[in-house]
Design a protein around this motif. Structure first.
Motif, PDB file in Angstrom:
ATOM      1  N   UNK A 128       0.876  -1.178   0.000  1.00 11.54           N
ATOM      2  CA  UNK A 128       0.000   0.000   0.000  1.00 11.54           C
ATOM      3  C   UNK A 128       0.909   1.223   0.000  1.00 11.54           C
ATOM      4  N   UNK A 129       0.627   2.186  -0.881  1.00  6.28           N
ATOM      5  CA  UNK A 129       1.554   3.290  -1.074  1.00  6.28           C
ATOM      6  C   UNK A 129       0.801   4.607  -1.235  1.00  6.28           C
ATOM      7  N   UNK A 142       8.838   8.261  -2.441  1.00  2.70           N
ATOM      8  CA  UNK A 142       8.044   7.041  -2.228  1.00  2.70           C
ATOM      9  C   UNK A 142       8.523   5.926  -3.155  1.00  2.70           C
ATOM     10  N   UNK A 143       8.834   6.289  -4.392  1.00  2.00           N
ATOM     11  CA  UNK A 143       9.318   5.299  -5.351  1.00  2.00           C
ATOM     12  C   UNK A 143      10.658   4.723  -4.911  1.00  2.00           C
ATOM     13  N   UNK A 144      11.552   5.565  -4.428  1.00  2.00           N
ATOM     14  CA  UNK A 144      12.854   5.093  -3.967  1.00  2.00           C
ATOM     15  C   UNK A 144      12.711   4.187  -2.750  1.00  2.00           C
ATOM     16  N   UNK A 145      11.799   4.533  -1.846  1.00  2.00           N
ATOM     17  CA  UNK A 145      11.561   3.689  -0.668  1.00  2.00           C
ATOM     18  C   UNK A 145      10.993   2.330  -1.082  1.00  2.00           C
ATOM     19  N   UNK A 146      10.187   2.324  -2.132  1.00  2.00           N
ATOM     20  CA  UNK A 146       9.670   1.055  -2.663  1.00  2.00           C
ATOM     21  C   UNK A 146      10.808   0.189  -3.190  1.00  2.00           C
ATOM     22  N   UNK A 193       0.389  -3.772  -6.001  1.00  2.00           N
ATOM     23  CA  UNK A 193       0.393  -2.488  -5.290  1.00  2.00           C
ATOM     24  C   UNK A 193      -1.002  -1.880  -5.297  1.00  2.00           C
ATOM     25  N   UNK A 194      -1.376  -1.283  -4.175  1.00  2.11           N
ATOM     26  CA  UNK A 194      -2.626  -0.539  -4.042  1.00  2.11           C
ATOM     27  C   UNK A 194      -2.289   0.922  -3.775  1.00  2.11           C
ATOM     28  N   UNK A 195      -2.978   1.833  -4.467  1.00  2.00           N
ATOM     29  CA  UNK A 195      -2.639   3.257  -4.412  1.00  2.00           C
ATOM     30  C   UNK A 195      -3.546   4.020  -3.455  1.00  2.00           C
ATOM     31  N   UNK A 211       0.918  -7.396   4.446  1.00  2.00           N
ATOM     32  CA  UNK A 211       0.911  -6.004   4.003  1.00  2.00           C
ATOM     33  C   UNK A 211       2.279  -5.361   4.168  1.00  2.00           C
ATOM     34  N   UNK A 212       2.701  -4.693   3.115  1.00  2.00           N
ATOM     35  CA  UNK A 212       3.887  -3.849   3.121  1.00  2.00           C
ATOM     36  C   UNK A 212       3.422  -2.423   2.830  1.00  2.00           C
ATOM     37  N   UNK A 213       4.091  -1.435   3.415  1.00  2.00           N
ATOM     38  CA  UNK A 213       3.622  -0.060   3.261  1.00  2.00           C
ATOM     39  C   UNK A 213       4.780   0.888   2.967  1.00  2.00           C
TER      40      UNK A 213
END
Length: 408
Positions: free
Chosen positions: A11-12, A72-76, A88-90, A30-32
């Motif tokens: 979830x992002x 957020x993309x880099x943390x992913x 992925x859920x937005x 779940x990963x966030x």
């Protein structure tokens, strides 16, 4: 993608606590990745990464300058070095970053609207052209590159107008302007208006939203929701700043039917799937005007789940992968309110974990800057008015704790 292949979900977005909790209740690991990194997010996630590293005695900064879709993309990417994630859920925060969404989708398949679809509904010029072609009521809108253009476009539309930054979230920087003099003052006071801006005719009425689930050929409105904007009593300084919702919206059956019809028409026309939101203003004459589409999970999620006694993530997955939609109870006697509380001044966060109705819980001892979010209050009950009174009572208790904790 088959439903049986999805076990680990990311979830992002800026704020993902309710979405993460729903995904966990739906049976997923779940990963966030988010901005805030609140304590209750860590409790429902297997693993998480956040832009803010909440540490006792340190500031959380300001979301308006600290948030970045690219971060957020880099943390992913950091998360993927250690874990395999299936989908992925937005949540909010990535709607207007199509390049980031495309790269995210290359890393982890987005379950829901794909980047090209999101780009189409978030391109405001194209979106409004389509609404006009469909005959769907919406505010008259023009775009301006600078103050001189804004002055001309505002005069053409006719005051009062609403001036909006071309991108952003949470209602920041939006102003109602009554005259050329006010327009000039607004451009001086709001730095984000020095780039491309939207000028819209002001529609006096009730801010609302529709929460929907859709497949490729059908859509259903789960709930209509009252939007709470610009509430000074919860510390919101922005006049159109998002403060939460009351679910469901209290309205006549005629208005409810009109809102549902418009929202479903918009979602189906643009080919949206899964969980989506349509923001509306219901004029004083009872006509719903479409403002924008949120092509992802909305801030109303927990309230909708509690009112309907359903799981939105499960409904989203089934709509996206099986094309099936949930059956909605036509009448409900339950209301649910979410209030987002903002710091009235620079504050030290107290321990809020003892409050059953609090979400987005900060680490005790961190510094919350003035006007930044502190937490959310989520309460359900049988009456809108009594519910809001109860939520405001909890708000006052929290603000009292904030003051006493910060004055030590």
């Amino acid at each position: 993608m088959a439903e049986a292949d999805i076990r680990n979900i990311l979830v992002i977005g800026i704020d993902v606590v309710s979405l993460a909790a729903s995904a966990r209740r739906a049976g997923y690991q779940v990963y966030a990745v988010d901005y805030f990194g609140d304590q209750d997010l860590k409790h429902v996630c297997h693993e998480s990464r956040s832009i803010i590293k909440q540490r006792i005695g340190e500031t959380c900064g300001q979301v308006g300058t600290g948030f970045s879709p690219e971060t957020l993309l880099q943390l992913t990417k950091d998360l993927l070095r250690e874990d395999k994630i299936d989908a992925a859920l937005l949540s909010s925060g990535l709607d207007d970053s199509p390049d980031v969404l495309s790269e995210l989708n290359d890393l982890i398949p987005i379950l829901g609207n794909l980047p090209n679809v999101i780009r189409k509904v978030r391109d405001k010029m194209e979106f409004l052209r389509e609404l006009k072609r469909l005959g769907i009521p919406h505010p008259e809108t023009a775009f301006a590159q600078n103050f001189e253009e804004a002055k001309k476009k505002s005069k053409d539309i006719g005051y009062p107008v609403v001036v909006k930054p071309s991108s952003g979230f949470g209602g920041a920087g939006i102003r109602k302007v009554q005259s050329r003099q006010e327009l000039e003052q607004t451009f001086r006071e709001v730095p984000s208006l020095n780039e491309k801006v939207l000028i819209q005719g002001h529609i006096s009425g009730t801010p609302a939203s529709a929460s929907l689930i859709s497949s490729t050929d059908k859509a259903v409105v789960l709930t209509l929701n009252e939007q709470l904007l610009g509430m000074r009593e919860v510390g919101q300084r922005e006049p159109f700043g998002y403060c939460g919702n009351v679910v469901p919206l209290s309205a006549t059956s005629a208005i409810t039917d009109a809102c549902k019809s418009v929202a479903e028409k918009v979602v189906l026309h643009f080919g949206l799937v899964g969980s989506n939101g349509v923001d509306l203003v219901i004029s004083e004459e009872g006509v719903p005007h479409v403002m924008e589409v949120n092509p992802r999970f909305q801030g109303t999620l927990e309230c909708v789940e509690r009112v309907l006694k359903t799981n939105i993530v499960r409904a989203h997955v089934e709509a996206c992968l099986q094309g099936t939609l949930p059956t909605i109870v036509k009448k409900t006697s339950i209301f649910c309110v979410r209030l987002i509380l903002f710091a009235p001044q620079r504050s030290i966060a107290p321990d809020l974990s003892t409050f059953e109705e609090i979400r987005d819980i900060p680490l005790p001892g961190i510094i919350v800057e003035e006007s930044e979010p502190v937490c959310s209050v989520v309460i359900e009950g049988a009456s809108r008015e009594s519910l809001l009174r109860k939520a405001m009572g909890t708000t006052e208790l929290i603000y009292k704790l904030l003051r006493s904790h910060s004055n030590r």
